[in-house]
Design a protein around this motif. Structure first.
Motif, PDB file in Angstrom:
ATOM      1  N   GLN A 154       1.092  -1.096   0.085  1.00 51.45           N
ATOM      2  CA  GLN A 154      -0.078   0.083  -0.029  1.00 51.45           C
ATOM      3  C   GLN A 154       0.675   1.291   0.038  1.00 51.45           C
ATOM      4  OE1 GLN A 154      -2.259  -1.797   3.140  1.00 51.45           O
ATOM      5  NE2 GLN A 154      -3.741  -0.159   2.932  1.00 51.45           N
ATOM      6  N   GLU A 174       1.563  10.542   3.040  1.00 54.04           N
ATOM      7  CA  GLU A 174       1.197   8.873   2.657  1.00 54.04           C
ATOM      8  C   GLU A 174       0.739   8.122   3.818  1.00 54.04           C
ATOM      9  OE1 GLU A 174       2.449   7.795  -0.123  1.00 54.04           O
ATOM     10  OE2 GLU A 174       2.727   5.734   0.175  1.00 54.04           O
ATOM     11  N   ASP A 182      -2.801   8.525   4.378  1.00 50.82           N
ATOM     12  CA  ASP A 182      -3.646   8.157   3.464  1.00 50.82           C
ATOM     13  C   ASP A 182      -3.493   6.714   3.314  1.00 50.82           C
ATOM     14  OD1 ASP A 182      -5.636   8.297   1.759  1.00 50.82           O
ATOM     15  OD2 ASP A 182      -4.196   9.601   0.148  1.00 50.82           O
ATOM     16  N   HIS A 183      -2.729   5.995   3.255  1.00 48.38           N
ATOM     17  CA  HIS A 183      -2.209   4.703   2.989  1.00 48.38           C
ATOM     18  C   HIS A 183      -2.001   3.652   4.080  1.00 48.38           C
ATOM     19  CE1 HIS A 183      -1.281   6.624  -1.142  1.00 48.38           C
ATOM     20  NE2 HIS A 183      -2.496   6.092  -1.112  1.00 48.38           N
ATOM     21  N   GLY A 233      -5.678   5.081   6.434  1.00 48.36           N
ATOM     22  CA  GLY A 233      -6.991   5.472   6.064  1.00 48.36           C
ATOM     23  C   GLY A 233      -7.567   6.534   6.714  1.00 48.36           C
ATOM     24  N   ARG A 276      -8.503   9.676   5.551  1.00 52.67           N
ATOM     25  CA  ARG A 276      -8.848  10.131   4.331  1.00 52.67           C
ATOM     26  C   ARG A 276      -9.451  11.600   5.018  1.00 52.67           C
ATOM     27  NH1 ARG A 276      -6.710  10.026  -0.399  1.00 52.67           N
ATOM     28  NH2 ARG A 276      -7.716  12.213  -1.057  1.00 52.67           N
ATOM     29  N   ARG A 277     -10.164  11.419   5.981  1.00 53.35           N
ATOM     30  CA  ARG A 277     -10.877  12.790   6.506  1.00 53.35           C
ATOM     31  C   ARG A 277      -9.726  13.923   6.759  1.00 53.35           C
ATOM     32  NH1 ARG A 277     -13.021  15.434  11.466  1.00 53.35           N
ATOM     33  NH2 ARG A 277     -11.689  13.783  13.032  1.00 53.35           N
ATOM     34  N   VAL A 336      -6.443  13.933   5.368  1.00 50.92           N
ATOM     35  CA  VAL A 336      -5.956  14.437   4.290  1.00 50.92           C
ATOM     36  C   VAL A 336      -6.551  15.319   3.529  1.00 50.92           C
ATOM     37  CG1 VAL A 336      -5.096  13.340   2.090  1.00 50.92           C
ATOM     38  CG2 VAL A 336      -4.894  11.976   4.290  1.00 50.92           C
ATOM     39  N   ASP A 337      -7.991  15.048   3.155  1.00 54.41           N
ATOM     40  CA  ASP A 337      -8.860  16.146   2.643  1.00 54.41           C
ATOM     41  C   ASP A 337      -8.646  17.299   3.380  1.00 54.41           C
ATOM     42  OD1 ASP A 337      -9.720  14.109   0.759  1.00 54.41           O
ATOM     43  OD2 ASP A 337     -11.493  13.708   1.828  1.00 54.41           O
ATOM     44  N   LYS A 385      -5.442  19.007   2.361  1.00 51.27           N
ATOM     45  CA  LYS A 385      -5.454  19.484   1.145  1.00 51.27           C
ATOM     46  C   LYS A 385      -6.520  20.534   0.735  1.00 51.27           C
ATOM     47  CE  LYS A 385      -2.992  15.462  -0.814  1.00 51.27           C
ATOM     48  NZ  LYS A 385      -2.936  14.205  -1.590  1.00 51.27           N
ATOM     49  N   GLY A 442     -13.866  16.889   1.239  1.00 50.50           N
ATOM     50  CA  GLY A 442     -14.507  16.065   2.072  1.00 50.50           C
ATOM     51  C   GLY A 442     -14.236  16.891   3.534  1.00 50.50           C
TER      52      GLY A 442
END
Lengths: 696, 696
Positions: free
Chosen positions: B602, B668, B671-672, B675, B677-678, B680-681, B684, B688
């Motif tokens: 991953q 990295e 995200d990987h 998980g 994602r919340r 990371v968004d 960025k 989200g």
């Protein structure tokens, strides 16, 4: 600044002042004693005192106190033996020990006694061997060979003799000390730790003090109590304030003649590092001893040693950061070097010596930690490792001629090596696991996880994992050690024992750094120190005593109090004082025997317990007899006050005090608390004595 | 000697060279940056960077990284919070923490965030209050009152503002720092300790390094995520070798402007003593954490802090015993004093200042340990004692006018005091018993068993006995604390709670030594330091940065490797490097999440993990953002290399390096591997983000 320099010029001229000095027996200043105390020891007197004194080779002093080999020393000098003789069910450290008859005396596995019988000057032989050589390999080889030869010839293969070349005045003089050696030493009496070390660490190095820090052991020869015609008798009255007192014993080491470069190294590097190391071990070990009664029993003597060293070194450090001491020493060195530089002949011979010392220290820095962890084995602090290394190294070294071996494996050193190697002292795998895990972790920390040696030793294992593997060794069993030693090098190399394999893995790296240290660093230092000593001899003669070297010395002084924080400290304490200080909680918890004796009024509370004197002593003097001009025992050295710790660097008679158990306290306690009549009679030379000692 | 003096005269003239400097935002050397890096931050740029930076009042730095109050800092900065939120059954330190939605974010009991919104020069008010006064009581009273008044007026009773008078240039300048204060701070994300602190203590302060030392927390206002319009965006690419990097953060303290007398005190007394203290605690605490899983869980953050301090101070000490540094500083001070003495006007005003500093240090000696153990409570190291003392002292101090109180109880300090006092963080009686037993033993050791204070505190009890009594306190319960605080002085005095009674017993002695220290010692030092600072201003202007004071600073530098032991150290490490270094054994055991991510491919193993820069930072900078000239995050400071530890005394650009997590590694891993994602968004600024953050 001028005043200090003047003062120091004076000090240079007078050398040791007042009661200062740890004098060798072949250079004792009887005249000085006469001037101050109206008594001058003569040759016969000195000879008797010398032969009545005894060294515990592990690091203490003692004295013969009967014609039947009875030796008086401190409890803390026999502490390890007492623990080694204990079991889970019978803890003599806590309970005390008394052999009611000679046949109940039990052998201490690791105590060796040395009685100094002869001193010979061998300066010409040792210095001659390296004459004209530059520091380096050849210097080291020749010097080592000369020392080994002198020692071997002196002992002539007789294990009952021990011969050591002793470096005095930092190489200014070499003396051959010939000792009678006793390796069969048995425990006779020890009180409970609670009174031997009453006040524990908080009171250690303090005065007023209330400790009965004594033990009696006995030298045996051919299975019988040794006949010792030279011994100290007990004084019937003990000493009173102002009395002249002598102390003969084995001060372990002082640093009074170090150069400023060496002192700076001690102040900035060696002492702080040692303190920090000891502090962390102390923290861990204290917790270990609290985990169970058995942990406490097996680890407590080690903890005592750690705390004792910690406090002693802290005192030394504090002395060294005192500006007065530092400035005095700097001025003294400056004055000396100026004198040298002012005389062309001296300048040519000696002027570079001080810089050479500094250079040796600086050159040592880059690999200092490797030397400590690889060769000095700071990370493998376990008797199991030491045994394995002695098997690995010893069997290799014994294949070489005597003069070419590492110093510790020359013929003269083998009897003591064998005693340690084949000691029956128990080794506890839990405690060894703890120490090895700790040490391996420290090794990784200090050299760094990426150091090739660390990688080689640990691989992917954690320190604890490796420790658990290593303690599976069979070396607990003395027979296994004896077999390997007898079978020799090849058998050792072929052994599958994990600790032997570990020692084999470590040895090449350890030897490499040892070789570098001995040849590059040590020889440079020795050569420079010899020149500095020669400078002082040329300018001052031998009016001074040499730094202590754990060899027999004699000091003189008097029973005397001192002033501290504006109040006077009386030089005596009494039994009553101990009872007052007791809180019922460790370390101020008196043993039951003392409480009962007090309740039943068996003891006289006004009996003096401890006292202090101006004698100049230091660690290693523990167990030394204090005696009067008639050579009668008036006390037993067991400590110095806190002010004495700076004594490593210089003696300050106003506050530096030796601390001793009073002779009256010894008799009172033996007789009225412990019912040890047999010993009292022997000490007093009474009728019971011969019967008791010669019973077997 | 002459060469050094010349060199130093040059240094005096140029002040900070190269990338050196922890600059205040109101005196940033944009021109210097322009000269070296062709970029000059302007006022707007500086203002944005300032407002996007944040302080963790407990001792760390951080940054806003979204408009919704998301704050990035180190794992080790939130370590205590993560432990406090854990339970016996759920250990977030070991397992990591991730709030999948805003409502899962959990409040940290003791984290306070400060966003610096304004800097005002108040030198005239503070120095003016003591103008013409000699050091002593009146000096202290007036100065204290002036500071309290300025702070009170600034905050105007608004708990959401925090106002601190900051002493810069050792009293040469006083600035009022006004912060926006956030006390509702919630944990959002933390990885497992095993990767946050991969390599553990052995790798700490080392480089190359492989740590993901990050946590995300969120500032809340009125129960909602705070709106933070000033924040750093993430760089899409991160930084490459040679790139200009900025670090804004809160370096805790440096000692670059100390006098030689102060440095000697640090070298000979303060640092060795601190090291020895830490070493012993470390030994004991390591054993404590190994006794059970629960001991480990509850004590491990404390052990981390101890080991971290130990290593940091060891590095400082080693720098201080380096002759080059010492000689440079001595020459610099000599040159400065010669300049002063050469000008009659300066001589009259300033020449005595250096000797006054030395006198303050010397006068402190006799009661230094009393101050440490009685007032600074070195022997009562427990939150229970601190709570009791705050109740005892606080209720007494609050009866006085603001300006007459002890500094820590003035109105401006109350919000933080209340946060600590009423913290819901759990307190574990076993751990407190351990710490109190340890501390009380140390108290007795350091002051001596016969010290009146020790006798008063311990009586006939053993340290452990007393500790076991004290931990029976009811102060674990926050309600009990609130009731006592509300009820005030009389209720506190009447309390039968053992810890309250203990604090009441201690307080009169502690206050007495505090008063002596503040009035006799501190004022002498302050008055002297103000004059030394004034000397430097007159001779050099404000071309230099002030010593660090845990206030916001900006440093500039570049991504750059360095040479060590003859080889070049690359400034970047990668994920692949971490996998290679892993041994499967603590502290080189990667968490399962990382092992799984690697097995399932991953993660991209060539992703940069950590990197190093020439930015001038020190402890307190932990959690600082590393950003580029566009103010985009390229990394997250979490450490310095071993050579940076000497940075306390001076900056050596050739080897001193700041160590950071790479921005790409953060993305990295979130995200990987996690998980997350919340987050990371949100980082960025993707779609989200708002949804996630504003979900509640």
């Amino acid at each position: 600044m001028k005043r200090i320099a003047l003062l120091l010029a004076l000090a240079l001229a007078l050398a040791a002042r007042a009661d200062e000095g740890m004098w060798t027996f072949d250079n004792f200043p009887s005249k000085k004693v006469q001037q101050r105390y109206r008594f001058a020891p003569d040759a016969q007197w000195l000879q008797e005192a010398q032969l009545s004194s005894v060294r515990l080779a592990g690091g203490c002093s003692g004295s013969f106190v009967s014609p039947d080999g009875l030796v008086m020393t401190n409890h803390h000098c026999a502490h390890s033996c007492i623990e080694q003789l204990s079991t889970k069910d019978k803890d003599f450290v806590a309970l005390g020990f008394f052999a009611p008859a000679a046949e109940n005396e039990v052998k201490c596995p690791e105590i060796e006694l040395n009685q100094l019988v002869q001193i010979t000057d061998v300066t010409a032989q040792i210095q001659g061997a390296t004459k004209g050589l530059k520091p380096g390999k050849e210097f080291n080889d020749k010097r080592k060979a000369a020392m080994a030869a002198v020692e071997k010839e002196c002992a002539a293969g007789n294990d009952k003799l021990r011969c050591d070349v002793v470096e005095l005045y930092h190489g200014g003089q070499y003396s051959l000390y010939r000792y009678k050696r006793f390796q069969d030493v048995r425990l006779v009496f020890a009180p409970e730790l609670a009174i031997a070390f009453f006040g524990g660490d908080p009171d250690n190095f303090n005065f007023p003090r209330y400790d009965l820090d004594v033990s009696f052991i006995r030298a045996y020869e051919d299975g019988e109590p040794a006949r010792t015609e030279h011994y100290f008798k007990f004084s019937p009255n003990g000493a009173k304030e102002g009395d002249l007192t002598f102390v003969s014993g084995h001060p372990g080491g002082t640093d009074r003649e170090l150069t400023m470069a060496e002192l700076q190294y001690q102040r900035d590097v060696a002492l702080p590092e040692r303190l920090v190391d000891l502090a962390q071990v102390r923290g861990a070990l204290t917790m270990y001893t609290q985990q169970s009664a058995e942990h406490h029993r097996t680890a407590e003597p080690t903890l005592f040693g750690v705390e004792n060293s910690y406090k002693a070194i802290k005192g030394r450090y504090e002395a060294l950061i005192t500006p007065t001491l530092w400035n005095q020493k700097a001025a003294r060195e400056r004055a000396l070097r100026e004198k040298v530089n002012a005389r062309p002949a001296l300048k040519k011979k000696y002027a570079s010596a001080w810089d050479d010392v500094a250079r040796a220290i600086k050159s040592f820095q880059p690999r200092r930690k490797e030397y400590k962890y690889m060769e000095q084995a700071a990370g493998f602090n376990s008797p199991l490792y030491r045994i394995a290394r002695d098997l690995v190294r010893g069997t290799e070294e014994l294949q070489k001629p005597n003069g070419e071996r590492l110093r510790e494996y020359t013929d003269g050193k083998l009897p003591q090596l064998r005693q340690k190697l084949f000691s029956q002292a128990p080794i506890y795998d839990e405690f060894e696991t703890f120490k090895l895990t700790y040490g391996l972790t420290k090794l990784r920390e200090e050299l760094g996880a990426d150091h090739p040696f660390v990688k080689k030793v640990l691989g992917k294992k954690s320190p604890q994992e490796l420790a658990l593997e290593l303690v599976k060794t069979k070396l607990y069993d003395v027979k296994v050690r004896e077999q390997l030693w007898q079978a020799g090098r090849e058998a050792v190399v072929a052994s599958k024992d994990p600790m032997i394999q570990f020692a084999l893995l470590v040895d090449p790296d350890a030897r490499a750094v040892r070789k570098w240290h001995d040849e590059e660093i040590e020889t440079l230092g020795i050569s420079a120190a010899e020149r500095i000593a020669a400078t002082k001899f040329e300018l001052e003669g031998k009016s001074n005593y040499p730094d202590a070297t754990f060899t027999l010395r004699l000091s003189y002084g008097a029973v005397k109090g001192y002033d501290e924080n504006g109040r006077h400290v009386n030089p005596f304490t009494t039994f009553a004082g101990a009872y007052e200080r007791a809180t019922g909680r460790d370390p101020y918890k008196l043993p039951d025997s003392w409480i009962r004796a007090n309740e039943s009024k068996q003891v006289n509370p006004s009996t003096p317990l401890d006292f202090c004197t101006t004698n100049d002593i230091i660690g290693g003097n523990s167990g030394s007899p204090v005696f009067d001009k008639d050579r009668q025992i008036v006390g037993l050295i067991f400590d110095g006050n806190i002010q004495s710790l700076g004594g490593d660097y210089g003696f300050d008679e106003t506050v530096n005090r030796a601390v001793a158990v009073h002779s009256a306290a010894l008799i009172e306690a033996l007789d009225h608390i412990y019912g040890a009549r047999r010993i009292v009679d022997e000490l007093k030379g009474g009728p019971g004595a011969a019967a008791g000692a010669a019973a077997k």
